[in-house]
Write a protein that holds these residues in place. Structure first.
Motif, PDB file in Angstrom:
ATOM      1  N   GLN A  19       0.835  -1.193   0.000  1.00 37.90           N
ATOM      2  CA  GLN A  19       0.000   0.000   0.000  1.00 37.90           C
ATOM      3  C   GLN A  19       0.881   1.259   0.000  1.00 37.90           C
ATOM      4  N   SER A  75      -0.485   0.299  -4.278  1.00 38.29           N
ATOM      5  CA  SER A  75      -1.900   0.649  -4.350  1.00 38.29           C
ATOM      6  C   SER A  75      -2.201   1.836  -3.437  1.00 38.29           C
ATOM      7  N   SER A  76      -3.169   2.622  -3.870  1.00 40.30           N
ATOM      8  CA  SER A  76      -3.530   3.821  -3.090  1.00 40.30           C
ATOM      9  C   SER A  76      -4.557   3.514  -2.026  1.00 40.30           C
TER      10      SER A  76
END
Length: 125
Positions: free
Chosen positions: A13, A124-125
């Protein structure tokens, strides 16, 4: 001849960290410059970080400076890329590369003769 094998990629993340490793073998002369590059499909390959001069000199792309650190362990013939504060835009295939001499700037990929197979990094955001 030089062989390069990358490892350490994965999914993380945003804000997280990963450490990439590049295990090298073969001619030490041909590995005087060791670099990490990355590429996103449809885009040109981008120089990320380079280490040389026995590990005493480093160069970073402005986009990663202050977040990524390149280092080497000469006893293990391994180059590392510590990536902190990862961003979605860091998502790419990361490649390790080796060169004996540099004729242009160290972050230009046309200087490098040997390449690994790559390791995928996905943020990933």
């Amino acid at each position: 001849q030089v062989q390069l094998v990358e490892s350490g990629g994965g999914s993380v993340q945003a804000g997280g960290s990963l450490r990439l490793s590049c295990a090298a073998s073969g001619s030490t002369y041909s590995r005087r410059f060791m670099g990490w590059f990355r590429q996103v499909p449809g885009k040109e390959r981008e120089g990320v970080a380079v280490i040389y001069n026995g590990g005493y000199s480093t160069v970073y792309a402005s986009s990663v400076k202050g977040r990524f650190t390149i280092s080497q362990d000469n006893a293990k013939n391994t180059v590392y890329l510590q990536m902190n504060s990862l961003k979605p835009e860091d998502t790419a295939m990361y490649y390790c590369a080796a060169a004996s001499t540099i004729s242009t700037a160290p972050l230009y990929d046309d200087n490098y003769d040997y390449w690994g197979q790559g390791t995928q990094v996905t943020v990933s955001s």
